[in-house]
Write an enzyme that holds these catalytic residues in place. Structure first.
Site, mmCIF file in Angstrom:
data_model
loop_
_atom_site.group_PDB
_atom_site.id
_atom_site.type_symbol
_atom_site.label_atom_id
_atom_site.label_comp_id
_atom_site.label_asym_id
_atom_site.label_seq_id
_atom_site.Cartn_x
_atom_site.Cartn_y
_atom_site.Cartn_z
ATOM 1 N N LYS A 198 0.865 -1.184 0.000
ATOM 2 C CA LYS A 198 0.000 0.000 0.000
ATOM 3 C C LYS A 198 0.897 1.227 0.000
ATOM 4 C CE LYS A 198 -3.431 2.520 2.687
ATOM 5 N NZ LYS A 198 -4.447 2.459 3.738
ATOM 6 N N LYS A 251 -2.153 -1.606 -3.776
ATOM 7 C CA LYS A 251 -3.041 -0.435 -3.732
ATOM 8 C C LYS A 251 -2.223 0.850 -3.750
ATOM 9 C CE LYS A 251 -5.804 1.895 -0.296
ATOM 10 N NZ LYS A 251 -6.194 1.964 1.087
HETATM 11 C C1 PBG Z 1 -7.415 3.627 5.660
HETATM 12 C C2 PBG Z 1 -7.695 3.370 4.230
HETATM 13 C C3 PBG Z 1 -7.519 4.259 3.157
HETATM 14 C C4 PBG Z 1 -8.021 3.616 2.042
HETATM 15 C C5 PBG Z 1 -8.457 2.358 2.438
HETATM 16 N N1 PBG Z 1 -8.243 2.219 3.785
HETATM 17 C C6 PBG Z 1 -7.012 5.642 3.144
HETATM 18 C C7 PBG Z 1 -5.668 5.950 3.634
HETATM 19 O O1 PBG Z 1 -4.837 5.075 3.879
HETATM 20 O O2 PBG Z 1 -5.446 7.139 3.811
HETATM 21 C C8 PBG Z 1 -8.086 4.199 0.671
HETATM 22 C C9 PBG Z 1 -9.205 3.717 -0.189
HETATM 23 C C10 PBG Z 1 -9.575 4.627 -1.308
HETATM 24 O O3 PBG Z 1 -8.950 5.689 -1.528
HETATM 25 O O4 PBG Z 1 -10.535 4.290 -2.018
HETATM 26 N N2 PBG Z 1 -6.299 2.978 6.168
HETATM 27 ZN ZN ZN Z 2 -5.788 3.806 8.238
#
Ligand code: PBG
Ligand code: ZN
Length: 328
Positions: A198, A251
């Site tokens: 991520k 992701k």
């Molecule tokens: C929170 C989380 C996020 C997303 C999924 N879980 C945001 C982040 O890490 O700031 C992003 C999903 C999306 O943008 O559709 N941990």
């Molecule tokens: Zn988070």
């Protein structure tokens, strides 16, 4: 011209074009992200995420019923607590009366065939908006973070979720969650899908609006991966495989197709998920609205590229539309 120079005969017909895919899109490859808020009757548009809403638990049956009829097979739940008392360790995350646990129970009862996953993170529930528990100097305090996140995952398992998906990026959380699930009798019942690679992306903006989860200070660059970091992504994928992840996720998706491909080679025996995140979705919609391309064509092209790179599962805000598009 040599005979081997001529390729076009091989894809002249719509059917022979379909045969060029190693795998084609199917409805069951799409998992739909859903925002659940703590006002039970809510159905509120999210301005930066066109077509998506925050839902209250009492509205879920009318919202999802028609989609399940069209072949929706899985959802992933995100909690959006608007009235909860946030604190420094994210206590509301596994409030038994909170929206996620209530939604898990309701969906399992109302839609027995629907596969229900839950995002596991603290950022929606902490006063500071970070994904873990912090030290005084604002660095991540890893051990209590992993313990708390494992506890939240267990609470969702106890509520009946099929899959827990930690998105927090704390080191060692896959091992912590897996152990916790096994020790409490859920080892053979609950799937652990890791947001392994991520990245610290600019594409999460609409989600943070939707979930109210933007950090109140600093950023997430000391736990989410640097966008340039191919090696770290590969190490994180291998680590999570070794710690017991059942599904590996990458992701965002489109800017990281090479990492999806790396994941499919590093974890050839695991399902590979990718998340076409909020900003990617908003980008595709905005481009279509600006007349740059046709929405459906671009939704297909982006999703098919993810599958071509090696994804077997796509978390997508386009899921409801694909349930229609894949019928014909
Ligand atoms: C929170 C989380 C996020 C997303 C999924 N879980 C945001 C982040 O890490 O700031 C992003 C999903 C999306 O943008 O559709 N941990
Ligand atoms: Zn988070």
């Amino acid at each position: 011209m040599q005979v081997s120079s001529i390729l076009q005969g091989g894809y002249a017909h719509p059917l022979s074009r379909k045969w060029q895919a190693r795998r084609s899109l199917e409805k069951n490859m799409f998992m739909y992200p859903i925002f659940i808020t703590d006002d039970p009757s809510a159905s509120v548009e999210i301005p930066t995420l066109p077509g998506q809403r925050r839902w209250g638990v009492d509205r879920l049956e009318e919202f999802l019923g028609p989609l399940v009829k069209k072949g929706l097979s899985s959802v992933i739940l995100f909690g959006v607590p608007l009235n909860a008392a946030k604190d420094d360790c994210g206590t509301p995350a596994d409030d038994l009366e909170g929206p996620v646990i209530q939604a898990i129970k309701l969906l399992r009862k109302s839609f027995p065939e629907l596969y229900v996953a839950a995002d596991v993170c603290l950022c929606e529930y902490t006063s500071h908006g970070h994904c873990g528990i912090l030290n005084h100097d604002h660095t991540i305090n890893t051990e209590p973070s992993v313990e708390r996140i494992s506890q939240v995952a267990l609470s969702y398992a106890q509520a009946g979720v099929h899959c827990v998906a930690p998105s927090d990026m704390m080191d060692g959380r896959i091992l912590g969650i897996k152990r916790k699930l096994i020790d409490n009798g859920f080892g053979n019942k609950v799937t652990l899908m890791s947001y392994s690679a991520k990245f610290a992306s600019g594409l999460y903006g609409p989600f943070r609006d939707a979930a109210g989860s933007a950090p109140s200070f600093g950023n997430r660059k000391c736990y989410q991966l640097p966008p340039q970091a191919k090696g770290l992504a590969r190490r994180a994928i291998t680590r999570d495989v070794n710690e017991g992840a059942d599904i590996i996720m990458v992701k965002p998706a489109l800017p990281y197709l090479d990492v999806i491909n790396d994941a499919s080679q590093l974890a050839p025996d695991h399902p590979i998920a990718c998340y076409q995140v909020s900003g990617e979705y908003a980008m595709v919609v905005a481009g279509a609205n600006a007349g740059v391309y046709d929405l459906k064509d671009m939704a297909f092209e982006t999703s098919e590229s993810m599958v071509r790179a090696g994804a077997t599962l796509i978390l997508s805000y386009f899921t409801p539309q694909f349930l229609d598009w894949l019928d014909v």
